[in-house]
Design a protein around this motif. Structure first.
Motif, PDB file in Angstrom:
ATOM      1  N   ARG A  28      -9.692   6.372   1.611  1.00  0.00           N
ATOM      2  CA  ARG A  28      -9.761   5.305   0.611  1.00  0.00           C
ATOM      3  C   ARG A  28      -9.314   3.975   1.194  1.00  0.00           C
ATOM      4  O   ARG A  28      -9.949   2.931   0.978  1.00  0.00           O
ATOM      5  CB  ARG A  28      -8.895   5.673  -0.595  1.00  0.00           C
ATOM      6  N   ARG A  29      -8.212   3.987   1.957  1.00  0.00           N
ATOM      7  CA  ARG A  29      -7.716   2.744   2.545  1.00  0.00           C
ATOM      8  C   ARG A  29      -8.697   2.184   3.568  1.00  0.00           C
ATOM      9  O   ARG A  29      -8.866   0.966   3.688  1.00  0.00           O
ATOM     10  CB  ARG A  29      -6.358   2.985   3.202  1.00  0.00           C
ATOM     11  N   GLU A  38     -11.359   0.476   1.644  1.00  0.00           N
ATOM     12  CA  GLU A  38     -10.888  -0.743   0.985  1.00  0.00           C
ATOM     13  C   GLU A  38     -10.780  -1.916   1.957  1.00  0.00           C
ATOM     14  O   GLU A  38     -10.939  -3.072   1.561  1.00  0.00           O
ATOM     15  CB  GLU A  38      -9.524  -0.490   0.331  1.00  0.00           C
ATOM     16  N   LEU A  66       0.269  11.064   5.092  1.00  0.00           N
ATOM     17  CA  LEU A  66      -0.570  10.847   3.932  1.00  0.00           C
ATOM     18  C   LEU A  66      -1.717  11.849   3.863  1.00  0.00           C
ATOM     19  O   LEU A  66      -2.050  12.520   4.841  1.00  0.00           O
ATOM     20  CB  LEU A  66      -1.120   9.431   3.924  1.00  0.00           C
ATOM     21  N   ARG A 118      -3.624  17.508   4.493  1.00  0.00           N
ATOM     22  CA  ARG A 118      -2.449  16.708   4.820  1.00  0.00           C
ATOM     23  C   ARG A 118      -2.536  16.325   6.294  1.00  0.00           C
ATOM     24  O   ARG A 118      -2.770  17.161   7.158  1.00  0.00           O
ATOM     25  CB  ARG A 118      -1.179  17.503   4.550  1.00  0.00           C
ATOM     26  N   PRO A 152       0.833  -1.197   0.000  1.00  0.00           N
ATOM     27  CA  PRO A 152       0.000   0.000   0.000  1.00  0.00           C
ATOM     28  C   PRO A 152       0.871   1.251   0.000  1.00  0.00           C
ATOM     29  O   PRO A 152       1.910   1.293   0.646  1.00  0.00           O
ATOM     30  CB  PRO A 152      -0.789  -0.128   1.327  1.00  0.00           C
ATOM     31  N   ASP A 153       0.388   2.301  -0.706  1.00  0.00           N
ATOM     32  CA  ASP A 153       1.227   3.486  -0.825  1.00  0.00           C
ATOM     33  C   ASP A 153       1.456   4.187   0.496  1.00  0.00           C
ATOM     34  O   ASP A 153       2.460   4.838   0.703  1.00  0.00           O
ATOM     35  CB  ASP A 153       0.630   4.469  -1.841  1.00  0.00           C
ATOM     36  N   PHE A 154       0.493   4.039   1.462  1.00  0.00           N
ATOM     37  CA  PHE A 154       0.685   4.753   2.717  1.00  0.00           C
ATOM     38  C   PHE A 154       1.754   4.100   3.587  1.00  0.00           C
ATOM     39  O   PHE A 154       2.244   4.689   4.523  1.00  0.00           O
ATOM     40  CB  PHE A 154      -0.632   4.865   3.501  1.00  0.00           C
ATOM     41  N   SER A 207      -7.633  12.032   1.845  1.00  0.00           N
ATOM     42  CA  SER A 207      -8.320  11.207   0.844  1.00  0.00           C
ATOM     43  C   SER A 207      -7.698   9.818   0.747  1.00  0.00           C
ATOM     44  O   SER A 207      -8.406   8.831   0.527  1.00  0.00           O
ATOM     45  CB  SER A 207      -8.277  11.901  -0.517  1.00  0.00           C
ATOM     46  N   SER A 208      -6.377   9.726   0.928  1.00  0.00           N
ATOM     47  CA  SER A 208      -5.715   8.419   0.872  1.00  0.00           C
ATOM     48  C   SER A 208      -6.116   7.560   2.062  1.00  0.00           C
ATOM     49  O   SER A 208      -6.377   6.362   1.917  1.00  0.00           O
ATOM     50  CB  SER A 208      -4.191   8.601   0.848  1.00  0.00           C
ATOM     51  N   ASP A 251      -9.845  18.219   1.093  1.00  0.00           N
ATOM     52  CA  ASP A 251      -8.760  17.306   1.426  1.00  0.00           C
ATOM     53  C   ASP A 251      -7.807  18.030   2.370  1.00  0.00           C
ATOM     54  O   ASP A 251      -7.934  19.240   2.608  1.00  0.00           O
ATOM     55  CB  ASP A 251      -8.023  16.846   0.164  1.00  0.00           C
TER      56      ASP A 251
END
Length: 350
Positions: free
Chosen positions: A214-215, A218, A207, A194, A122-124, A210-211, A192
């Motif tokens: 989303r996670r 998911e 992150l 930070r 995962p990107d985070f 919004s990230s 959004d």
């Protein structure tokens, strides 16, 4: 007076089979507390905690902590005597070498099977780093764990479009805390920001909101750690604060304006980095007044207060340090007395 000698820990007096007692550092004390909770879970269930879909939040949190202990056991020598079930030091929890998939069939040792291919991360996770002041947040995580076990806070399905400063979530079996929110802006037409997100394994990430949202969507087992009775009035639980602020900006168009909003956490934390956030016009602020919310939804209360103050609303645009332009809401050209009257009227209406 001659210096006292600790005969019990004097290395010269120890037999070859004895070792000096390791000092119980804060890290070791926390590890002891964790493994004792894991042992208690095994006493109750007869099995190690497992982090997988369908398991309880408590079990997934314990499984995550057990994995952390196993990864750090080289630095926790003093924990061995508490590892009564050999979860860490006695080979417990380790895989049997004979079960290694590379040794259990006739495949060429260099052949890569589908189940052994690297998985996308995962990107985070990629930008996580050690949290330098984790000692500030560690007691908060422990309070949340205790509250979940006692039933005073209840993990609830995540159904939010945004997260608030001070909130706690369970994501992939880990406790997650939103410790800071700054640089609010519009992204694809939606609000959004930070974040500074603290994870219960001592790491943090910056992150985007919004990230994180989303996670959380998911992960079907993601949870928000809310109060137990989260009905319309939250059954008397404290749900946040209404704040009234005055900007310390020297811009003439800001003079005489007040900002009115709500936060789930401490107001001081919300405004700690005002100069970095478009919501505060990239300038420090002073707290004029705060009102505790008990039995009220913070977001619904904010909307009703803003509706009551609509005749005094001022639309502002501010340019950030990077040259980007932002709209800033929640500012009103009204006296503190007018704002207080509107707030008290809304709170009295329930």
């Amino acid at each position: 007076m001659p210096e006292a000698i600790d005969y019990l820990n004097d290395e010269l007096l120890l037999t070859p089979d004895e070792k000096p007692k390791a000092a119980q550092t804060p890290l070791l004390l926390r590890a002891i507390e964790v493994i004792e909770r894991i042992n208690a879970f095994i006493d109750e269930t007869g099995a190690e905690p497992v982090s997988e879909p369908g398991r309880s939040v408590r079990e997934r949190m314990l499984a995550n902590e057990l994995a952390g202990l196993r990864a750090s056991k080289a630095d926790l020598d003093g924990l061995a005597s508490y590892d009564t079930r050999n979860l860490l030091f006695g080979g417990g929890g380790g895989a049997d070498p004979l079960d290694d998939p590379l040794l259990s069939d006739g495949l060429d040792i260099f052949a890569v099977r589908d189940e052994l291919k690297p998985m996308a991360r995962p990107d985070f996770v990629a930008d996580r780093r050690p949290c330098p002041d984790f000692e500030r947040f560690e007691p908060l995580f422990q309070d949340i764990r205790n509250a979940v076990e006692e039933g005073t806070r209840k993990p609830q399905p995540f159904r939010q479009e945004r997260v608030e400063l001070g909130e706690f979530f369970v994501l992939k079996g880990q406790l997650v805390h939103v410790a800071d929110l700054r640089d609010e802006h519009r992204r694809n037409g939606k609000l959004d920001a930070r974040l500074r997100v603290i994870f219960d394994n001592g790491t943090e990430s910056n992150l985007l909101m919004s990230s994180l949202v989303r996670r959380l969507y998911e992960d079907k087992d993601a949870r928000r750690i809310g109060v137990t009775d989260s009905g319309p009035l939250f059954m008397g639980a404290r749900t946040g604060f209404v704040y009234v602020l005055r900007s310390l900006s020297d811009k003439p168009e800001v003079q005489g304006l007040l900002k009115v909003g709500t936060t789930a956490g401490a107001v001081e934390d919300r405004v700690a980095h005002a100069e970095t956030q478009s919501a505060f016009l990239f300038a420090p602020v002073v707290i004029v007044e705060t009102y505790e919310l008990v039995g009220h939804s913070a977001k619904e209360t904010e909307q009703r207060i803003h509706q009551a103050l609509r005749p005094y609303h001022i639309a502002l645009r501010v340019t950030g340090p990077d040259g980007r332009s932002f709209s800033s809401v929640e500012w009103f050209k009204a006296t503190p007395e007018i704002v207080e009257k509107a707030i008290r009227l809304v709170l009295a209406q329930g």
